[in-house]
Design a protein around this motif. Sequence first.
Motif, PDB file in Angstrom:
ATOM      1  N   SER A  48       2.757   6.992   6.909  1.00  0.00           N
ATOM      2  CA  SER A  48       1.535   6.546   7.575  1.00  0.00           C
ATOM      3  C   SER A  48       1.836   6.005   8.966  1.00  0.00           C
ATOM      4  N   GLN A  60      -5.026   0.453   3.546  1.00  0.00           N
ATOM      5  CA  GLN A  60      -5.030   0.545   4.995  1.00  0.00           C
ATOM      6  C   GLN A  60      -6.404   1.003   5.477  1.00  0.00           C
ATOM      7  N   THR A 107       0.157   6.631   0.965  1.00  0.00           N
ATOM      8  CA  THR A 107      -0.371   5.323   1.358  1.00  0.00           C
ATOM      9  C   THR A 107      -1.765   5.117   0.794  1.00  0.00           C
ATOM     10  N   THR A 118       0.828  -1.211   0.000  1.00  0.00           N
ATOM     11  CA  THR A 118       0.000   0.000   0.000  1.00  0.00           C
ATOM     12  C   THR A 118       0.860   1.257   0.000  1.00  0.00           C
ATOM     13  N   TRP A 119       2.154   1.123   0.346  1.00  0.00           N
ATOM     14  CA  TRP A 119       3.008   2.300   0.490  1.00  0.00           C
ATOM     15  C   TRP A 119       3.713   2.621  -0.814  1.00  0.00           C
TER      16      TRP A 119
END
Length: 345
Positions: free
Chosen positions: A287, A217, A121, A102-103
Amino acid sequence: MRRTLIALGIGLGLLGSTVVSAPAQASSWVVDPLASTVPAAQQVAAFWLADGAANLKNATPYAVQTVVHGERGSTAVVPDGKTGIIAPAQGPVSEEGQPSTTWGKVFFVGTDDQPHWCTGTAVQSKYRNVVATAGHCVYDTQSGRTTLDKWVFVPGYSEGTTPWGLYVGKQAVAHYDFYASTDYDRDFAFVNVYGGVSFSADVLTDTGRLVDNVGGQGFTWNRMTASSVDVFGYPAGPNPDGTQPYTGHTLESSAGSTFAMTLSDLSADQPIGVDSPFTGEGSLGSSWLYRYSSDSRVGCLAGITISVSDTDGDNRYDTSVSPYFDGEVAEVYNAASNLWTGSIA
């Protein structure tokens, strides 16, 4: 510094931009266009991906507001309502057995006309198209709070590669107090991105929706300070003593418990901090994840790095700083979560 905006379709004007106002029943958020049409988004994608992704490779860490002077506060932050939580979405595993991420990095052109990047993110949402980062990695706080140009997100970015595609920002959703008066209690933004694209032989190919490709996330708000979080980002800059422990090329993480802070050089009433050795350049937008699982690689977003601080005076950064995520942050997230984007390929 907390106000409520009822936007009635009037232009609220970041210099040189047009605000898409919130509906009358909304309270404190605004929507600002980035690449608001498909042709404009295609041009943005080509800018970053053409010539072997030269502009991605030449981008440098954003160096605006990387350091703040602060210390631990003596009182806890008071939530403005009940605690809330949105569950994350675990990403798929690739055919090569590598988990998605996700990053990544958000890229944009600054007012110096040079390409820069921060950390971003992917966050779960209704249309699976939201990226979270620092507000000043979307808005130019140096000269009139216009949006930064040619804004894109590349999850898992590494040396010019876009393993899960490149995602052009369509619109930014921000808190009115940051947009209008640079209230750093509201230095966060949620950006709706179009479907991802790859680029070959001058042709854009659709790679699908962001969260479908990499997961997202979760999101949580009104948590008590002293909550344990894991921080993820791409720190790159030096410490005050000249040491440079990070390169910005790889995702780094740290963990600690959050605490209230007082800042001497930013207008913020209730910022929070976490023990973290990250340097400022590159880690802006990192994040802060509550209940992070190393197995699923997801947790719930509980903060966003807006700066770092050396609180003990040893010339090395020891604290990352975030706005406190209260109910008004949840309103901004909810607004972004309900905005559709579509494909540009």
